[in-house]
Design a protein around this motif. Structure first.
Motif, PDB file in Angstrom:
ATOM      1  N   ASP A  72     -10.929  -7.257 -16.880  1.00 57.10           N
ATOM      2  CA  ASP A  72     -10.918  -7.538 -15.442  1.00 57.10           C
ATOM      3  C   ASP A  72     -11.650  -8.835 -15.111  1.00 57.10           C
ATOM      4  O   ASP A  72     -11.281  -9.547 -14.167  1.00 57.10           O
ATOM      5  CB  ASP A  72     -11.518  -6.362 -14.669  1.00 57.10           C
ATOM      6  CG  ASP A  72     -10.577  -5.167 -14.622  1.00 57.10           C
ATOM      7  OD1 ASP A  72      -9.434  -5.291 -15.097  1.00 57.10           O
ATOM      8  OD2 ASP A  72     -10.985  -4.101 -14.114  1.00 57.10           O
ATOM      9  N   THR A  85     -15.706  -4.239  -6.016  1.00 53.69           N
ATOM     10  CA  THR A  85     -15.866  -5.693  -5.912  1.00 53.69           C
ATOM     11  C   THR A  85     -15.550  -6.264  -4.532  1.00 53.69           C
ATOM     12  O   THR A  85     -15.779  -7.448  -4.301  1.00 53.69           O
ATOM     13  CB  THR A  85     -14.975  -6.398  -6.946  1.00 53.69           C
ATOM     14  OG1 THR A  85     -13.599  -6.034  -6.720  1.00 53.69           O
ATOM     15  CG2 THR A  85     -15.366  -6.014  -8.356  1.00 53.69           C
ATOM     16  N   SER A  86     -15.037  -5.458  -3.628  1.00 52.64           N
ATOM     17  CA  SER A  86     -14.643  -5.993  -2.320  1.00 52.64           C
ATOM     18  C   SER A  86     -15.821  -6.609  -1.570  1.00 52.64           C
ATOM     19  O   SER A  86     -15.661  -7.591  -0.828  1.00 52.64           O
ATOM     20  CB  SER A  86     -13.992  -4.894  -1.475  1.00 52.64           C
ATOM     21  OG  SER A  86     -14.898  -3.819  -1.271  1.00 52.64           O
ATOM     22  N   MET A  88      -6.879  -4.408 -14.000  1.00 55.58           N
ATOM     23  CA  MET A  88      -6.898  -3.894 -12.631  1.00 55.58           C
ATOM     24  C   MET A  88      -5.778  -4.471 -11.772  1.00 55.58           C
ATOM     25  O   MET A  88      -5.356  -3.845 -10.807  1.00 55.58           O
ATOM     26  CB  MET A  88      -8.255  -4.192 -11.981  1.00 55.58           C
ATOM     27  CG  MET A  88      -8.707  -5.640 -11.995  1.00 55.58           C
ATOM     28  SD  MET A  88      -8.096  -6.683 -10.654  1.00 55.58           S
ATOM     29  CE  MET A  88      -8.903  -5.976  -9.242  1.00 55.58           C
ATOM     30  N   LEU A  89      -5.261  -5.637 -12.127  1.00 49.30           N
ATOM     31  CA  LEU A  89      -4.260  -6.281 -11.287  1.00 49.30           C
ATOM     32  C   LEU A  89      -2.937  -5.542 -11.310  1.00 49.30           C
ATOM     33  O   LEU A  89      -2.248  -5.458 -10.289  1.00 49.30           O
ATOM     34  CB  LEU A  89      -4.059  -7.727 -11.738  1.00 49.30           C
ATOM     35  CG  LEU A  89      -3.296  -8.651 -10.790  1.00 49.30           C
ATOM     36  CD1 LEU A  89      -3.997  -8.751  -9.452  1.00 49.30           C
ATOM     37  CD2 LEU A  89      -3.143 -10.036 -11.401  1.00 49.30           C
ATOM     38  N   ARG A 135     -11.264  -2.402  -6.981  1.00 45.96           N
ATOM     39  CA  ARG A 135     -11.171  -3.008  -5.653  1.00 45.96           C
ATOM     40  C   ARG A 135     -12.336  -2.568  -4.780  1.00 45.96           C
ATOM     41  O   ARG A 135     -12.943  -3.370  -4.057  1.00 45.96           O
ATOM     42  CB  ARG A 135      -9.841  -2.634  -4.994  1.00 45.96           C
ATOM     43  CG  ARG A 135      -9.620  -3.334  -3.647  1.00 45.96           C
ATOM     44  CD  ARG A 135      -8.323  -2.914  -3.005  1.00 45.96           C
ATOM     45  NE  ARG A 135      -8.362  -1.528  -2.563  1.00 45.96           N
ATOM     46  CZ  ARG A 135      -7.413  -0.960  -1.813  1.00 45.96           C
ATOM     47  NH1 ARG A 135      -6.359  -1.662  -1.454  1.00 45.96           N
ATOM     48  NH2 ARG A 135      -7.514   0.308  -1.451  1.00 45.96           N
ATOM     49  N   LYS A 136     -12.651  -1.284  -4.831  1.00 50.56           N
ATOM     50  CA  LYS A 136     -13.759  -0.748  -4.034  1.00 50.56           C
ATOM     51  C   LYS A 136     -15.089  -1.345  -4.473  1.00 50.56           C
ATOM     52  O   LYS A 136     -15.935  -1.710  -3.641  1.00 50.56           O
ATOM     53  CB  LYS A 136     -13.795   0.768  -4.161  1.00 50.56           C
ATOM     54  CG  LYS A 136     -14.882   1.434  -3.341  1.00 50.56           C
ATOM     55  CD  LYS A 136     -14.840   2.949  -3.492  1.00 50.56           C
ATOM     56  CE  LYS A 136     -15.946   3.614  -2.686  1.00 50.56           C
ATOM     57  NZ  LYS A 136     -15.911   5.097  -2.845  1.00 50.56           N
ATOM     58  N   GLU A 166       0.807  -1.218   0.000  1.00 48.17           N
ATOM     59  CA  GLU A 166       0.000   0.000   0.000  1.00 48.17           C
ATOM     60  C   GLU A 166       0.842   1.270   0.000  1.00 48.17           C
ATOM     61  O   GLU A 166       0.296   2.363  -0.167  1.00 48.17           O
ATOM     62  CB  GLU A 166      -0.937  -0.005   1.215  1.00 48.17           C
ATOM     63  CG  GLU A 166      -2.020  -1.079   1.132  1.00 48.17           C
ATOM     64  CD  GLU A 166      -2.962  -1.046   2.324  1.00 48.17           C
ATOM     65  OE1 GLU A 166      -2.588  -0.432   3.352  1.00 48.17           O
ATOM     66  OE2 GLU A 166      -4.049  -1.624   2.233  1.00 48.17           O
ATOM     67  N   TYR A 183      -9.872 -11.886 -13.005  1.00 52.44           N
ATOM     68  CA  TYR A 183     -10.460 -12.613 -11.882  1.00 52.44           C
ATOM     69  C   TYR A 183     -10.473 -14.115 -12.146  1.00 52.44           C
ATOM     70  O   TYR A 183     -10.225 -14.932 -11.253  1.00 52.44           O
ATOM     71  CB  TYR A 183     -11.885 -12.114 -11.615  1.00 52.44           C
ATOM     72  CG  TYR A 183     -11.967 -11.037 -10.573  1.00 52.44           C
ATOM     73  CD1 TYR A 183     -11.772 -11.327  -9.229  1.00 52.44           C
ATOM     74  CD2 TYR A 183     -12.247  -9.719 -10.921  1.00 52.44           C
ATOM     75  CE1 TYR A 183     -11.846 -10.344  -8.259  1.00 52.44           C
ATOM     76  CE2 TYR A 183     -12.326  -8.723  -9.957  1.00 52.44           C
ATOM     77  CZ  TYR A 183     -12.117  -9.042  -8.627  1.00 52.44           C
ATOM     78  OH  TYR A 183     -12.187  -8.061  -7.668  1.00 52.44           O
ATOM     79  N   TRP A 186      -7.210   0.817 -10.651  1.00 53.33           N
ATOM     80  CA  TRP A 186      -7.397  -0.385  -9.839  1.00 53.33           C
ATOM     81  C   TRP A 186      -8.153  -0.098  -8.542  1.00 53.33           C
ATOM     82  O   TRP A 186      -8.838  -0.957  -8.014  1.00 53.33           O
ATOM     83  CB  TRP A 186      -6.058  -1.056  -9.532  1.00 53.33           C
ATOM     84  CG  TRP A 186      -5.191  -0.342  -8.541  1.00 53.33           C
ATOM     85  CD1 TRP A 186      -4.252   0.608  -8.798  1.00 53.33           C
ATOM     86  CD2 TRP A 186      -5.172  -0.537  -7.116  1.00 53.33           C
ATOM     87  NE1 TRP A 186      -3.654   1.041  -7.642  1.00 53.33           N
ATOM     88  CE2 TRP A 186      -4.192   0.353  -6.588  1.00 53.33           C
ATOM     89  CE3 TRP A 186      -5.880  -1.355  -6.237  1.00 53.33           C
ATOM     90  CZ2 TRP A 186      -3.915   0.429  -5.223  1.00 53.33           C
ATOM     91  CZ3 TRP A 186      -5.593  -1.272  -4.880  1.00 53.33           C
ATOM     92  CH2 TRP A 186      -4.622  -0.390  -4.383  1.00 53.33           C
ATOM     93  N   ARG A 187      -8.056   1.143  -8.047  1.00 57.12           N
ATOM     94  CA  ARG A 187      -8.747   1.450  -6.787  1.00 57.12           C
ATOM     95  C   ARG A 187     -10.261   1.329  -6.927  1.00 57.12           C
ATOM     96  O   ARG A 187     -10.938   0.800  -6.040  1.00 57.12           O
ATOM     97  CB  ARG A 187      -8.376   2.856  -6.326  1.00 57.12           C
ATOM     98  CG  ARG A 187      -6.959   2.993  -5.795  1.00 57.12           C
ATOM     99  CD  ARG A 187      -6.776   4.296  -5.034  1.00 57.12           C
ATOM    100  NE  ARG A 187      -5.378   4.512  -4.696  1.00 57.12           N
ATOM    101  CZ  ARG A 187      -4.537   5.256  -5.406  1.00 57.12           C
ATOM    102  NH1 ARG A 187      -4.975   5.875  -6.500  1.00 57.12           N
ATOM    103  NH2 ARG A 187      -3.284   5.405  -5.044  1.00 57.12           N
TER     104      ARG A 187
END
Length: 292
Positions: free
Chosen positions: A264, A111-112, A96-97, A108-109, A73, A268, A104-105
């Motif tokens: 993306d 799909t978290s 995104m990876l 992540r937000k 981070e 996954y 990517w942020r």
């Protein structure tokens, strides 16, 4: 990213007396266990390798997730280019990876929530359904006849089916599954193995001189086409599944276009496929060797 030695106090060098010892340990199939054993014996969670030839800085090992998370981070950290190139080639562009910043942020937000405890329960239902069917159709008949099975191949098939159903609300046909596995293997070989065998295969424009590059690109297009098919199939369904990854990616307004979404989805699939299938297959293999 490792700063200059003058900028930081490097962690201690432990566990490897010589460069020869280090190379022998790292080239062994038991390398991860060796690293953990060194960490436990010396009661350190961060340590470094001996000085390596052709490398300015030593390798630094972290064996606790809190420290690893801080490194990942940290805004000064850079994502490694070499492993990322396989994913970029396979998805035919940035994903995104290995993207940076907002690219990517926002994914992540978005799909978290799919991996929250409540939504994982829905995944377990899909996993149980696929696994129960495999036990009934493949494992039990093989056990009765005494016929062996290729456990890695079978677990890979289970994993692909689980990802498609649990994350994308899509049931793969046998033909689609076989094509996906074949194309993923082609990309892994051409973009992950062969490209590292020669400097000519690694960089533009010389890698375009090799037929394998184009085999990989054709396989990549078919993988992306399958992901596009799953996305369109989900959109056509009257009943949506908000807890699934595909819904969260489709509903994320920060994507510039569907090409980014499809890339993306493929990331996954790849990331969940190889990690899970290989870990489970080798765990079953070790258990089979130690029945007691």
């Amino acid at each position: 990213h490792v700063p200059e030695e003058s900028e930081i106090n490097l962690p201690p060098q432990v566990g490897f007396d010589t460069l020869k010892d280090f190379m022998a340990a790292m080239s062994s199939p038991d390398a991860p266990d060796a690293i953990l054993q060194i960490s436990r014996e010396n009661k350190v969670s961060i340590f470094r390798s001996p000085k390596l030839p052709f490398r300015k800085n030593p390798l630094v090992f972290l064996t606790d997730y809190q420290s690893a998370r801080k490194v990942l981070e940290d805004p000064k950290s850079r994502k490694p280019a070499q492993p990322g190139q396989f994913f970029i080639d396979t998805t035919s562009g940035m994903n995104m990876l290995f993207a940076r910043g907002q690219r990517w942020r926002h994914v992540r937000k978005a799909t978290s929530a799919a991996f929250s405890s409540n939504n994982v329960k829905f995944m377990v239902e899909a996993i149980s359904s696929v696994t129960d069917k495999w036990i009934k159709d493949i494992l039990e008949p093989s056990a009765k006849t005494g016929e062996g099975i290729d456990i890695l191949k079978e677990v890979a098939k289970i994993t692909t089916s689980v990802i498609a159903e649990a994350a994308f609300d899509y049931e793969l046909s046998d033909a689609e599954h076989n094509q996906f596995r074949s194309d993923l293997s082609t990309c892994l070989f051409e973009f992950g193995v062969v490209c590292n065998s020669s400097v000519w295969r690694k960089f533009e424009p010389t890698r375009r001189l090799f037929p394998g590059y184009y085999r990989g690109k054709r396989a990549s297009r078919r993988l992306l086409s399958q992901c596009e098919k799953m996305l369109q199939a989900y959109r056509a369904k009257p009943m949506k599944q908000p807890h699934k990854v595909i819904h969260m990616i489709d509903a994320d307004p920060e994507y510039e276009n569907d090409i980014e979404r499809i890339r993306d989805l493929l990331v996954y699939t790849i990331a969940g496929h190889d990690t899970s299938s290989n870990a489970i297959a080798f765990a079953l293999y070790e258990l089979a060797k130690k029945l007691k």
